[in-house]
Enzyme design. Structure first.
Site, mmCIF file in Angstrom:
data_model
loop_
_atom_site.group_PDB
_atom_site.id
_atom_site.type_symbol
_atom_site.label_atom_id
_atom_site.label_comp_id
_atom_site.label_asym_id
_atom_site.label_seq_id
_atom_site.Cartn_x
_atom_site.Cartn_y
_atom_site.Cartn_z
ATOM 1 N N HIS A 107 0.860 -1.192 0.000
ATOM 2 C CA HIS A 107 0.000 0.000 0.000
ATOM 3 C C HIS A 107 0.896 1.242 0.000
ATOM 4 C CE1 HIS A 107 -2.813 3.059 1.261
ATOM 5 N NE2 HIS A 107 -3.782 2.239 0.891
ATOM 6 N N GLU A 126 -3.777 2.136 -7.363
ATOM 7 C CA GLU A 126 -4.197 3.218 -6.483
ATOM 8 C C GLU A 126 -3.282 4.424 -6.701
ATOM 9 O OE1 GLU A 126 -6.372 2.006 -2.769
ATOM 10 O OE2 GLU A 126 -4.336 1.391 -2.347
HETATM 11 P P1 PGA Z 1 -9.391 6.114 0.221
HETATM 12 O O1 PGA Z 1 -8.232 5.068 0.464
HETATM 13 O O2 PGA Z 1 -10.592 5.345 -0.301
HETATM 14 O O3 PGA Z 1 -9.640 6.724 1.564
HETATM 15 O O4 PGA Z 1 -8.904 7.093 -0.778
HETATM 16 C C1 PGA Z 1 -8.025 3.995 -0.421
HETATM 17 C C2 PGA Z 1 -6.866 3.197 0.052
HETATM 18 O O5 PGA Z 1 -5.913 3.781 0.600
HETATM 19 O O6 PGA Z 1 -6.823 1.975 -0.060
#
Ligand code: PGA
Length: 245
Positions: free
Chosen positions: A98, A168
């Site tokens: 992450h 992401e």
């Molecule tokens: P968020 O986070 O939906 O708060 O943007 C997503 C993540 O970090 O997995």
């Protein structure tokens, strides 16, 4: 190990370092599961490690995931949680790489690769996160960065049936900003079709997903699910997202 290929859509709720027993009791009492598509849909909740067992014992229709695991197997690594411990606690999934871990804990692609390998070795399906920063995006480096992260963080024995890729964009996480729908589509297409070996991998999107945009994102070609951070702490919002299935 779960067979990823049998699901068409993935919903991953990442609680990050949030929650308490009170929070969980209230959350679970209000969580509504749309069981219509349970066969094809894979719902996953990733609570903080100390709450994994508490949540897993009280939750039906959801798989449990860890938010991270150690690069080590076992030993003198105070504070770490190993992949085999997650298996013991009935976790089927684990988020690795992450961006918050890459940034705040200086995790490298190699660390992520080791974590994902440990998961596979212990029967856990890794959810391997990749994403570019705003600075990299502005410099038009997105595809280069993503290719490098994919090639260096995904183990050789990962395949479309045991691992998931989560795209992401770092600048979209927790900011309320999201890429344009065409941009999400383009990147998912790029991951599947322009980096050799990942054509059939499930690629999910994360970054400011909430009930007001989840439906449009899920409809996109090449998007196989969503990773939800902040909005997954709001049980009503999560219910609405899950009902969109
Ligand atoms: P968020 O986070 O939906 O708060 O943007 C997503 C993540 O970090 O997995």
């Amino acid at each position: 190990m779960l067979e990823i290929k049998k699901y068409t859509e993935f919903f991953v709720a990442n609680w990050k370092m949030n929650g308490s027993i009170n929070f969980i009791d209230n959350f679970l009492s209000k969580l509504v599961l749309n069981d219509i598509n349970l066969e094809n849909t894979c719902n996953i909740i990733c609570p903080p490690s100390p709450y994994i067992q508490y949540v897993s014992k009280r939750l039906e229709g959801f798989y449990i995931g860890g938010q991270d695991c150690s690069i080590f197997e076992d030993g003198a690594y105070t504070g770490d949680v190993s992949a085999s411990m997650l298996t013991d606690m009935n976790c089927n999934f684990c988020i690795v790489g992450h961006s918050e871990r890459r940034k705040n804990f200086y995790e490298t692609n190699e660390d992520v690769l080791n974590k994902a390998s440990n998961c596979l070795q212990h029967g856990i399906n890794p959810i391997i996160c990749i994403g570019e920063t705003l600075e990299q995006k502005k410099k038009n480096l997105t595809k280069e960065i993503l290719s490098k992260q994919i090639l260096e963080s995904i183990p050789k024995n990962s395949n479309d049936n045991n691992s998931i890729i989560a795209y992401e964009p770092v600048w979209a996480i927790g900011t309320g900003l999201t890429p344009k729908l065409e941009e999400i589509s383009e990147i998912h297409h790029f991951i599947k079709n322009e980096i050799s070996g990942f054509k059939k991998f499930k690629v999910i999107y994360g970054g400011s997903v909430k009930s007001s945009n989840s439906r449009d994102i899920l409809k996109l070609e090449n998007v196989d699910g969503i990773l939800i951070g902040g909005a997954s702490l709001d049980v009503e919002d999560l219910n609405n997202i899950l009902l969109c299935q």
